[in-house]
Every structure is written in C-alpha cells, then in structure tokens.
Design a protein around this motif. Structure first.
Motif, mmCIF file in Angstrom:
data_model
loop_
_atom_site.group_PDB
_atom_site.id
_atom_site.type_symbol
_atom_site.label_atom_id
_atom_site.label_comp_id
_atom_site.label_asym_id
_atom_site.label_seq_id
_atom_site.Cartn_x
_atom_site.Cartn_y
_atom_site.Cartn_z
ATOM 1 N N GLN A 69 0.859 -1.169 0.000
ATOM 2 C CA GLN A 69 0.000 0.000 0.000
ATOM 3 C C GLN A 69 0.896 1.219 0.000
ATOM 4 N N VAL A 70 0.535 2.226 -0.783
ATOM 5 C CA VAL A 70 1.280 3.475 -0.813
ATOM 6 C C VAL A 70 0.318 4.590 -0.444
ATOM 7 N N ARG A 162 18.390 -4.483 10.172
ATOM 8 C CA ARG A 162 19.668 -3.787 10.307
ATOM 9 C C ARG A 162 19.594 -2.350 9.783
ATOM 10 N N LEU A 163 18.572 -2.071 8.975
ATOM 11 C CA LEU A 163 18.468 -0.761 8.332
ATOM 12 C C LEU A 163 17.448 0.153 9.000
ATOM 13 N N LEU A 164 16.856 -0.260 10.112
ATOM 14 C CA LEU A 164 15.810 0.538 10.738
ATOM 15 C C LEU A 164 16.348 1.907 11.155
ATOM 16 N N ALA A 165 15.588 2.945 10.812
ATOM 17 C CA ALA A 165 15.937 4.328 11.169
ATOM 18 C C ALA A 165 17.339 4.704 10.713
ATOM 19 N N GLU A 166 17.706 4.223 9.540
ATOM 20 C CA GLU A 166 18.987 4.585 8.930
ATOM 21 C C GLU A 166 18.699 5.304 7.619
ATOM 22 N N PRO A 167 19.242 6.499 7.416
ATOM 23 C CA PRO A 167 18.967 7.212 6.165
ATOM 24 C C PRO A 167 19.359 6.375 4.951
ATOM 25 N N LEU A 168 18.467 6.331 3.964
ATOM 26 C CA LEU A 168 18.720 5.585 2.732
ATOM 27 C C LEU A 168 18.848 6.574 1.585
ATOM 28 N N SER A 169 19.922 6.479 0.837
ATOM 29 C CA SER A 169 20.126 7.392 -0.283
ATOM 30 C C SER A 169 19.053 7.181 -1.339
ATOM 31 N N THR A 170 18.531 8.281 -1.868
ATOM 32 C CA THR A 170 17.566 8.210 -2.969
ATOM 33 C C THR A 170 18.207 8.650 -4.284
ATOM 34 N N ARG A 171 19.510 8.755 -4.296
ATOM 35 C CA ARG A 171 20.204 9.335 -5.456
ATOM 36 C C ARG A 171 21.059 8.329 -6.215
ATOM 37 N N ALA A 172 20.972 7.070 -5.835
ATOM 38 C CA ALA A 172 21.817 6.080 -6.510
ATOM 39 C C ALA A 172 21.072 4.759 -6.640
ATOM 40 N N GLY A 173 21.448 3.977 -7.643
ATOM 41 C CA GLY A 173 20.898 2.639 -7.811
ATOM 42 C C GLY A 173 19.385 2.621 -7.960
ATOM 43 N N SER A 174 18.792 1.580 -7.392
ATOM 44 C CA SER A 174 17.344 1.394 -7.515
ATOM 45 C C SER A 174 16.556 2.486 -6.810
ATOM 46 N N ALA A 175 17.165 3.146 -5.811
ATOM 47 C CA ALA A 175 16.453 4.207 -5.095
ATOM 48 C C ALA A 175 16.109 5.369 -6.013
ATOM 49 N N ARG A 176 16.898 5.570 -7.063
ATOM 50 C CA ARG A 176 16.582 6.643 -8.011
ATOM 51 C C ARG A 176 15.303 6.345 -8.788
ATOM 52 N N LEU A 177 14.926 5.076 -8.871
ATOM 53 C CA LEU A 177 13.696 4.693 -9.561
ATOM 54 C C LEU A 177 12.514 4.663 -8.613
ATOM 55 N N LEU A 178 12.769 4.378 -7.330
ATOM 56 C CA LEU A 178 11.660 4.221 -6.386
ATOM 57 C C LEU A 178 10.929 5.535 -6.155
ATOM 58 N N GLY A 184 4.526 8.851 -9.213
ATOM 59 C CA GLY A 184 3.623 8.642 -10.347
ATOM 60 C C GLY A 184 2.563 7.586 -10.127
ATOM 61 N N LEU A 185 2.571 6.937 -8.959
ATOM 62 C CA LEU A 185 1.671 5.807 -8.746
ATOM 63 C C LEU A 185 0.189 6.178 -8.796
ATOM 64 N N PRO A 186 -0.266 7.273 -8.162
ATOM 65 C CA PRO A 186 -1.709 7.575 -8.234
ATOM 66 C C PRO A 186 -2.216 7.713 -9.663
ATOM 67 N N GLU A 187 -1.483 8.459 -10.484
ATOM 68 C CA GLU A 187 -1.908 8.633 -11.876
ATOM 69 C C GLU A 187 -1.883 7.302 -12.618
ATOM 70 N N ALA A 188 -0.830 6.521 -12.393
ATOM 71 C CA ALA A 188 -0.735 5.225 -13.060
ATOM 72 C C ALA A 188 -1.849 4.293 -12.614
ATOM 73 N N ALA A 189 -2.187 4.314 -11.325
ATOM 74 C CA ALA A 189 -3.256 3.452 -10.815
ATOM 75 C C ALA A 189 -4.604 3.839 -11.402
ATOM 76 N N HIS A 190 -4.840 5.139 -11.549
ATOM 77 C CA HIS A 190 -6.097 5.610 -12.156
ATOM 78 C C HIS A 190 -6.249 5.086 -13.584
ATOM 79 N N LEU A 200 1.886 -3.254 -11.178
ATOM 80 C CA LEU A 200 2.510 -2.074 -10.566
ATOM 81 C C LEU A 200 2.926 -2.367 -9.126
ATOM 82 N N GLY A 201 2.060 -3.093 -8.406
ATOM 83 C CA GLY A 201 2.389 -3.443 -7.028
ATOM 84 C C GLY A 201 3.621 -4.315 -6.933
ATOM 85 N N HIS A 202 3.722 -5.306 -7.814
ATOM 86 C CA HIS A 202 4.895 -6.191 -7.814
ATOM 87 C C HIS A 202 6.175 -5.406 -8.122
#
Length: 364
Positions: A69-70, A162-178, A184-190, A200-202
């Motif tokens: 759920q988003v 191990r990653l709880l409450a640890e900042p995760l970069s959004t500027r590299a790798g798969s995070a740049r896509l997430l 864009g998910l609301p528009e895509a879901a509509h 889309l969920g998968h």
C-alpha cells in the motif's frame, strides 16, 4: 484500508483505486482524535502529541495494491511514539519506507537515529518501539509511506532490521527509480485495470527490496524475478529519459545496461510491447501531449516531432495518424479551439491541454 473504506462516505472520496480522506469534513474539535484513530487503524497504534490539536488538519491519499500500500500524507506537526505494550496488543508485522517531502522528520528505532529532510528516505518496522518527531517548521508535514508485509519482502528473515531508522540514499541505484515510481503511482493506478495495478504493485515491492538489498550488499540474494523486474524498471526509466535521442535503439539500450540485445528482447517478451514499439509509443505520447499543450503553441509540428526523436516529418505524420486516427495538425487545431472556448467561458481559468500546549492521544 479498512477505516478509510468505512469512513469514505463522510470523510473520504473514493476515486477508483485511489482513496482520499481528509479532516475537512470533520468538526474542528474532533479532527485530532479522528486522525489519531485513523493512523492507529491504518498504519499502527501510536501515542500522539501535537501543539496543533485544536486546529489540526490532515489528508491522506492511499493506493491499495495486492502486495503493498502506498499512502501520501499531509498533516499538522506532531510527535508519535510506539511502545512495547502497543506492539504486543497489535502488530501488523510490516515494514514502512518513509519518503519525506516537507518539514524534516527525526526517526528513532532500535539503535538507529535518522534526521530526514525533503527527498530523504528511511525504513521503520511495526514490530519495534518507535519515536518519530515531525518537526514544526511552520508548514504541513508531507510524506509518502510504502507498506511492505514482512512475509512478502524477499530478504532473509530479520535482515532488513539492520536498516531501521537509517537514512537511505535516494540518489543512486534502484532508489533513483523508487522515488519517481511512488510519485507517479496515483496517476498510473487511475489509468490501469486490476491486472496492471497488480503488476505495478509487484514492481514497487521489487524496487523496494532492491533498495534494501543494495544497502545490505545482498543483491544476489534477491529472487531472479525481482532482479528482472528491477532491471526492466531501470531500462524503462532510461528510455523515458532519452526519448529525444534519435539514436535510442535496442543496441544502445542493451550496451548502456551491459546486456546483450538478445537478453533485452527476452526481458520484453512478457511485456505488452516490444522494445521498438515501446519507444515509438512513448514518443508519440509525448508529441500528442505537446500538440495539445497551449504553452507549446510557439513550436511548429516539425519541431515538436524532432524534439521527441522523429526527424522525418512524413514518417511522423503517418505514425501519428496510425496511432490516433487523425493527423497531428487536426489534433493541435482541436486543442487550441477547445482552450479558446474555455478561456471565453471563464477568462480567469488557466488554459489547459486536452490531455499551543501539546495534547496527548493514545491508540492501543
């Protein structure tokens, strides 16, 4: 979202797969209590304090998907704590990825402490005590929450803790896509039917798992299907970013992603379109959007076509007519006429294209 569904007649607005709820229709004195109850039911029970309880405002837009759920939240500043007692009483056994858009957030869980600003992301769990301070910078808190069931996350049990409450970069790798996926998910879901929304969920779960696995150095532990989904997402993002390049062809795409052209075509075997058809369709969609946008009226049709990779006007006109049933000049004329009429009926409307003391409340 059960409580959201129950309240949708009074507080919510069901718009297909995207559900919106707001405190606007709740009496002012009841808004804070209602919000705390909604969060307790839909996210997890927490104890909440807010200096804005008497004038509290909040809104949530939720996209419910088969495996996740988003939800997009906007609300008055507050603090939230989750205790061991609340965990014992109710634990949905889920992880949440939080992406911050507005005021900063301070998140504490286990041994981690994350101070997150706009564009930052972190992970928290419903199964451990939590402290979260949504800082008051004179504006609404805005964030995205992505819920991931612990049982469905394709990582070895407990590894993600191990990653709880640890900042995760959004500027590299798969995070740049997430980030763009979430935005864009609301528009895509509509625009999608049940089958496509499931897909889309998968994709979202696979991207989230790839972000966490990458931070843990455990990419190879992901299932082959997850790795394939993430690679496809990267390729699709690359195509979108380079539509204006006339050299955007399967060979160039494969070379950029260090795979063979044969592997690229195999990746698209189960997709609705081939690689070449995907490129052509998305280019035509961008051209159609520009042709119906009054802010692009200064560009000629030839310029718009070239902007999106069509450098032969005759070929562009033929492909456009094949896709939309009418030539590009007619689409532009109809759009300009529609906007002119709209402006006459409502001259003030923008032209558009076609297309105090803290109050404490506890749940649980």
């Amino acid at each position: 979202m059960s409580t959201l569904d129950e309240t949708s007649g009074q507080q919510g607005d069901v718009a297909g797969p995207v559900l919106r709820v707001s405190t606007d229709s709740i009496p002012a004195l009841d808004r804070f209590d209602w919000w705390v109850e909604m969060v307790g039911n839909e996210v997890m029970p927490v104890t909440v304090r807010s200096a804005h309880a008497a004038v509290f405002q909040g809104r949530a837009d939720a996209v419910e998907l088969p495996d996740s759920q988003v939800a997009f939240f906007s609300f008055s500043p507050m603090t939230a704590h989750r205790s061991p007692v609340q965990i014992r009483r109710s634990d949905p056994e889920a992880y949440y990825l939080v992406l911050v858009h507005g005021s900063p957030i301070r998140l504490e869980q286990e041994r981690g402490v994350a101070c997150l600003g706009p564009g930052d992301m972190a992970l928290f769990s419903t199964s451990h005590p939590l402290a979260c301070d949504f800082l008051d910078h004179g504006r609404q808190v805005r964030l995205t929450l992505m819920r991931l069931a612990r049982s469905l996350l394709p990582l070895a049990s407990g590894k993600a803790d191990r990653l709880l409450a640890e900042p995760l970069s959004t500027r590299a790798g798969s995070a740049r896509l997430l980030g763009p996926y979430l935005a864009g998910l609301p528009e895509a879901a509509h625009a999608s039917g049940p089958r496509e929304r499931a897909r889309l969920g998968h994709i979202g779960v696979d991207l989230a798992a790839a972000v966490l696995a990458g931070r843990l150095g455990a990419q190879d532990s992901l299932p082959a299907e997850s790795r394939k989904s993430v690679l496809l997402s990267r390729i699709n993002a690359f195509i979108d970013q380079h539509l204006g390049d006339p050299e955007l062809r399967p060979a160039a795409i494969a070379a950029h992603h260090h795979i063979s052209v044969r592997t690229l075509h195999l990746l698209f075997r189960d997709e609705p379109d081939t690689v070449a058809t995907t490129i052509r369709r998305r280019r035509l969609e961008r051209c159609h959007a520009d042709l119906t946008d009054p802010h692009q009226r200064h560009r000629t049709i030839t310029e718009i076509a070239a902007r999106w990779g069509f450098h032969r006007p005759a070929d562009f006109s033929r492909l456009f007519r094949g896709a939309y049933g009418v030539p590009p000049n007619e689409v532009r004329a109809l759009a300009l006429d529609a906007n002119a009429v709209r402006g006459l009926l409502n001259p003030s409307a923008p032209l558009r294209g076609l297309a105090g003391q803290p109050t404490v409340r506890s749940m649980g």
